[in-house]
Scaffold this active site. Structure first.
Site, PDB file in Angstrom:
ATOM      1  CB  SER A 165      19.823  76.763 -22.291  1.00  0.00           C
ATOM      2  OG  SER A 165      18.777  77.249 -21.457  1.00  0.00           O
ATOM      3  CG  ASP A 328      17.385  70.037 -20.350  1.00  0.00           C
ATOM      4  OD1 ASP A 328      16.115  69.689 -19.475  1.00  0.00           O
ATOM      5  OD2 ASP A 328      17.124  70.551 -21.090  1.00  0.00           O
ATOM      6  CG  HIS A 361      18.625  72.787 -18.594  1.00  0.00           C
ATOM      7  ND1 HIS A 361      18.330  72.949 -20.184  1.00  0.00           N
ATOM      8  CD2 HIS A 361      18.990  74.240 -18.664  1.00  0.00           C
ATOM      9  CE1 HIS A 361      18.360  74.245 -20.739  1.00  0.00           C
ATOM     10  NE2 HIS A 361      19.197  75.261 -19.944  1.00  0.00           N
TER      11      HIS A 361
END
Length: 385
Positions: A165, A328, A361
């Site tokens: 991320s 995601d 995610h």
């Protein structure tokens, strides 16, 4: 606030100590990308394993926006906080990032509230918390503080830098800024730049905080009132983007929370409502609202497509492992493929894997043998090269 080098760190990931390194003491402050200067700066960090004699077995782990330096193990001698680190399934003796083989470092990012200097830190010029007097920081500034820490630890070159991320953005920035300081890079569930959708969700989160009367223009410290409601709503918004439709249908569906019928009011009738409210209230207890503003803005500003690699005829060949997740929708796989294409056009050595998962995610934070084995094999290959 300096600490010993990593050679004295714990050999196992089941016992860890948070340490601090302080630098950029005035007048030798650190220049930021915004043009502002900041100092002194304290960086909180943790280490696992041991640095070998050649100092060539070090791995830097970069955390996501609301994470911290506590990536694995438990804190030694702190009975009040025995929570395992956020990547404990991956970091430790015999694990994917094997601390019997590698020396692992994770530093809390600049602008955070988990031990590293941020808006809740004391401004030496006023003796009060910075608040919005804290300068705007970037992903590049975060990487710069990590580089200063590695210099302090006597580490000239990393075996790899890895993160998911916003941590993945730091990985990419490391490759751009300090290619000679790393042999390999593993960006996971990340992007070269935020889409309009990602920026939009971050803006909603920021507005939720700033609309809370208790935000007080960012100067809520020591007033007895803080923007807890706004921060909780911001977390609820963000948390939805970390999940997936499949995961939410599987976990919640339209099931009611501790009742057999609707309340015909605005209580949390549905399980998913109760879950999000719980996530929001839990987040308020551990995170600072201003830090959320600064870090999400730094992520929005990040754009590798507008920041070419420095010209370097002798640029070393960094080996990349790019990982994405099929469900995601915050940083979809097409963005990872764009990264891979860009790297290949530049002649880089790139491996790519999309992991099938329905968790959204946040899948990179969940135990998964596929990710563990992928990283283990990649690191073994780099170390043996």
């Amino acid at each position: 606030m300096t600490a010993a080098t990593g050679q004295s760190g714990p050999a196992a990931a089941d016992s860890v100590e948070k340490r601090y390194h302080r630098f950029a003491e005035p007048p030798d402050t650190m220049a930021l990308e915004s043009g502002a200067r900041l100092g002194p700066i304290t960086v909180a960090y943790e280490t696992w394993g041991r640095l070998n004699e050649g100092r060539d077995n070090a791995i830097l782990v970069a955390h996501a926006f609301s994470g911290d330096s506590h990536a694995a193990g438990r804190y030694a001698g702190e009975s009040g906080d025995d929570k395992l680190g956020w990547w404990d399934f991956l970091i430790g003796p015999g694990k994917g990032i094997d601390t019997d083989r590698y020396f692992v470092i994770c530093a809390n990012i600049l602008g955070s509230c988990m031990g590293t200097t941020g808006p809740s830190s004391i401004n030496p010029a006023t003796g009060r918390p910075y608040g919005l007097d804290f300068p705007m920081v970037t992903i590049g500034d975060m990487v710069e503080t990590q580089k200063r820490l590695l210099d302090h630890l006597g580490i000239d070159r990393l075996l790899t830098v890895i993160g998911g991320s916003v941590g993945g953005m730091q990985v990419l920035e490391w490759c751009r800024r300090y290619p000679r300081a790393i042999r390999s890079a593993i960006p996971i569930a990340t992007t070269m730049r935020h889409s309009a959708l990602a920026i939009a969700f971050n803006e909603i989160a920021r507005q939720a905080i700033m609309a809370d009367p208790n935000w007080q223009g960012g100067n809520y410290y020591d007033t007895g009132r803080s923007p807890d409601l706004g921060l909780a709503v911001a977390r609820m918004v963000g948390h939805v983007t970390y999940l997936s439709d499949q995961a939410m249908r599987r976990k919640f569906g339209r099931r009611l929370q501790d009742k057999n019928d609707f309340s015909f009011g605005f209580d949390a009738d549905f399980q998913v409502e109760s879950y999000l409210r719980h996530q929001g209230s839990k987040f308020v207890r551990r995170f600072d609202a201003n830090s959320l503003l600064y870090i999400t803005r730094a992520a929005d500003y990040f754009d590798m497509t507008q920041r070419p690699e420095p010209v370097d005829a002798e640029r070393p060949d960094i080996k990349y492992l790019v990982v994405s997740y099929s469900s995601d929708w915050l940083y979809p796989t097409y963005q990872a493929r764009e990264l891979v294409r860009r790297l290949k056009r530049a002649g880089r050595d790139v491996s790519f894997c999309e992991i099938e998962a329905d968790c959204g995610h946040d899948a990179f934070l969940l135990p998964d043998e596929r990710l563990t084995n992928l990283i283990r094999g990649f690191l073994h290959g780099i170390a043996a090269a």
